[in-house]
Every structure is written in structure tokens, then in C-alpha cells.
Design an enzyme around this catalytic site. Structure first.
Site, short mmCIF file in Angstrom:
data_model
loop_
_atom_site.label_atom_id
_atom_site.label_comp_id
_atom_site.label_asym_id
_atom_site.label_seq_id
_atom_site.Cartn_x
_atom_site.Cartn_y
_atom_site.Cartn_z
CG ASP A 67 -1.97 1.10 1.16
OD1 ASP A 67 -2.39 1.47 0.05
OD2 ASP A 67 -2.36 1.60 2.24
CG ASP A 84 0.46 1.80 7.02
OD1 ASP A 84 0.16 0.98 7.91
OD2 ASP A 84 -0.34 2.21 6.18
#
Length: 136
Positions: A67, A84
Site C-alpha cells: 500500500d 505502515d
């Protein structure tokens, strides 16, 4: 944590808001968090090189961020910090793993290209990442 790339980019698991480990977040003087790449407008050519280096190192390990975008990349003192990482993908084992490499490449290249960096070619980067991961 050692740098992931020769250009100095780093991946710091747990350095995003979903994790409560404030020691993992890169901070600027006076306690402010390092800016996200999305808020940076200078030094983009060097940051692109760092990002490509980091993505290649991940791909060599058979991994994709999954992502990746300018919102989960920090810039700390001129160096990238990839954050992340909980959704990191094993691109060899996952049935659609190579598509994650393609998406990450497209996402970041589109952002850099929109800011005038002609060297940011998503298709070329995706091809490089697939070759490095051995899923070409």
C-alpha cells in the site's frame, strides 16, 4: 535499524499512527513528526532514487509494501522512512503478489511524475521490481 538502501531510505515498522510506540516515529526538532513525502516539494530526484533503492531491496527479499504511497513515506533529514508495514506482502507466495509490486510502483511513480520528475516511470519500476523478486 540498519538502512534498507544505499541511498539511506529506511523501513520502520510501527512508526505510523496505528502503533503506539512513539520511539519508532522520526521526530524533528521541537517534537514535530517528520513530514510525509506528500508534503515535500524539494529534493525529489534524490528521494526518488532512495525510494527505488528501498523498493528493490524489498523486492529482492520477495516483498512488497502492499500500500505504498506518499502518505506512508516520511522524509527525515533528507532520508526516506517507509512506514505502515503491517500489510507487507510476500509477492512469491501470494497468488496475486506481483500485482502488489505493480501497484506500489504505479502509486509512487504517479506522484513523482505529477511533480515534474520525468525519471519516475511506473512501468519501468514495476518491471525492475518483478525481475528483482523473480516473479517476472
Amino acid at each position: 535499524m540498519p538502512p534498507l538502501a544505499t541511498g539511506g531510505a529506511r523501513a520502520v515498522p510501527g512508526a505510523d499512527r496505528r502503533h503506539r510506540d512513539p520511539g519508532g516515529v522520526r521526530r524533528q526538532p521541537r517534537g514535530f513528526a517528520a513530514p510525509r513525502l506528500a508534503a515535500v516539494s524539494e529534493g525529489l530526484a534524490e528521494l526518488w532514487e532512495q525510494l527505488v533503492d528501498a523498493m528493490v531491496i524489498l523486492a529482492r527479499e520477495g516483498l512488497a509494501h502492499g500500500d505504498l504511497s506518499p502518505y506512508n513515506i516520511l522524509v527525515h533529514e533528507g532520508r526516506l522512512v517507509i512506514i505502515d508495514l503491517p500489510q507487507i506482502v510476500d509477492v512469491v507466495a501470494h497468488p496475486t503478489g506481483p500485482e502488489f509490486l505493480d501497484r506500489d510502483a504505479r502509486n509512487v511513480a504517479t506522484w513523482f511524475t505529477a511533480r515534474g520528475l520525468a525519471a519516475a516511470d511506473g512501468a519501468s519500476l514495476a518491471g525492475l521490481l518483478r525481475a528483482e523478486a523473480g516473479v517476472d
